[in-house]
Design an enzyme around this catalytic site. Structure first.
Site, PDB file in Angstrom:
ATOM      1  N   SER A 164      -4.684   3.117   4.099  1.00 18.60           N
ATOM      2  CA  SER A 164      -5.109   2.493   3.002  1.00 18.60           C
ATOM      3  C   SER A 164      -5.025   0.857   2.943  1.00 18.60           C
ATOM      4  CB  SER A 164      -3.911   2.645   1.601  1.00 18.60           C
ATOM      5  OG  SER A 164      -4.100   1.936   0.634  1.00 18.60           O
ATOM      6  N   HIS A 210       7.171  -7.182  -2.614  1.00 21.20           N
ATOM      7  CA  HIS A 210       6.914  -6.748  -0.897  1.00 21.20           C
ATOM      8  C   HIS A 210       8.138  -7.165  -0.133  1.00 21.20           C
ATOM      9  CE1 HIS A 210       3.517  -4.388  -2.275  1.00 21.20           C
ATOM     10  NE2 HIS A 210       2.826  -5.474  -2.180  1.00 21.20           N
ATOM     11  N   LYS A 251       0.878  -1.316   0.077  1.00 22.39           N
ATOM     12  CA  LYS A 251      -0.149  -0.116   0.186  1.00 22.39           C
ATOM     13  C   LYS A 251       0.774   1.174  -0.189  1.00 22.39           C
ATOM     14  CE  LYS A 251      -3.542  -1.078  -0.478  1.00 22.39           C
ATOM     15  NZ  LYS A 251      -3.912  -1.680  -1.748  1.00 22.39           N
ATOM     16  N   TYR A 279       6.200   8.344  -1.978  1.00 29.01           N
ATOM     17  CA  TYR A 279       5.032   8.363  -2.643  1.00 29.01           C
ATOM     18  C   TYR A 279       4.594  10.030  -2.574  1.00 29.01           C
ATOM     19  CZ  TYR A 279      -0.002   7.512  -3.149  1.00 29.01           C
ATOM     20  OH  TYR A 279      -1.416   7.269  -3.553  1.00 29.01           O
TER      21      TYR A 279
END
Length: 285
Positions: free
Chosen positions: A129, A99, A44, A184
């Site tokens: 999220s 991941h 996420k 991000y």
């Protein structure tokens, strides 16, 4: 709480959907090429976004990959079952996502010159999220209340373990010029500038026109409308988009709409202490 089986793999838990004993063994023994490019994230944190951006960066702005191939085949997960099915069709430079924390990467990665783009996201937004994702993904446990989920998140009782352990493993990895750290938040603020950093890191020297073209095609609105990218092709048996869309908001700072002051203080305190113990600082507000 529903009892859903996950796979424990050298510490962290992974969802059984997409992760099998065979796929994890395949990842462990995967033969990494020097030209490979990995995007690594804690879940996420912008993985799907990078599955859109990276192929366009590597193709010099050719839109064919994102219009013709679903993202999980376009930029497959290292640890998931699809990689073995599509790897023979992939051309160099191969783009993959993972991941995995640093220590779970295949041994061939460590001896290679393969590059990594590690994307970090404010863990408060990651938690929000993830909370919504748990509500819509049938293969994940019911998250309970938001407060209950925050406790599980901080304790690392979520998929791929603690956020701080994951970030620390890559921040402390001695990879030199093989790794680029992006956030991000900087991608949200100025996607063109982030793409320029990727281009420079990968020695591609993309023109400003190409960079802007890529940025325009990788907006949240464009991705949400692209069936090759928005996960609408995934069966409702696995993801119920009526409960929560897979691509929900694509913004930075949504945590402010979910955390109360006590939760924010507790959450930040735990994260900061764990990062400081690893010799790192907390880079988010």
């Amino acid at each position: 709480m529903s009892s859903i089986e996950n796979t424990q793999y050298h510490g962290p838990f992974l969802p059984t959907v997409g992760h099998t004993k065979e796929s994890l063994e395949y990842a462990k023994n995967f033969s990494v090429k020097d030209s490979d490019v990995f995007v690594v994230t804690y879940p996420k944190s912008g993985t799907i976004w990078m599955q859109e951006i990276l192929p366009l960066v590597l193709s010099g702005g050719d839109l064919t990959p994102i219009q013709s191939t679903v993202n999980w085949d376009r930029v497959p997960w290292l640890e998931e079952t699809r990689l073995a099915n599509v790897v023979d069709k992939m051309t160099s430079p191969r783009a993959m996502v993972s991941h995995f924390p640093y220590n779970l990467m295949p041994s061939s990665f460590h001896s290679s010159k393969a590059k990594v783009i590690y994307v970090m996201r404010n863990p408060k937004d990651v938690a929000v999220s993830s909370f919504y994702f748990h509500q819509m993904a049938s293969f994940l446990e019911d998250p309970g209340t938001f407060d209950e989920f925050l406790d599980k998140f901080l304790e690392g009782k979520v998929l791929f373990g603690k956020w701080t352990d994951h970030v620390s493993s890559w921040k402390l990895a001695k990879l030199g010029d093989r790794i680029l750290f992006l956030t991000y938040e900087e991608m949200v603020q100025d996607l063109g500038a982030a793409i320029r950093r990727m281009s420079d890191f990968l020695c591609l020297d993309l023109s400003e026109d190409v960079i802007q073209k890529i940025a325009e095609h990788c907006t949240f609105k464009s991705m949400k409308a692209n069936t090759m990218s928005n996960f609408s092709l995934v069966s409702k048996e696995y993801m119920d988009i009526d409960k929560s869309p897979f691509l929900r908001k694509g913004v930075a700072g949504d945590w402010k709409n979910h955390f109360n002051s006590e939760q924010e203080a507790r959450f930040t305190s735990v994260i900061q202490k764990e990062l400081e113990a690893a010799g790192l600082s907390f880079p988010f507000n």
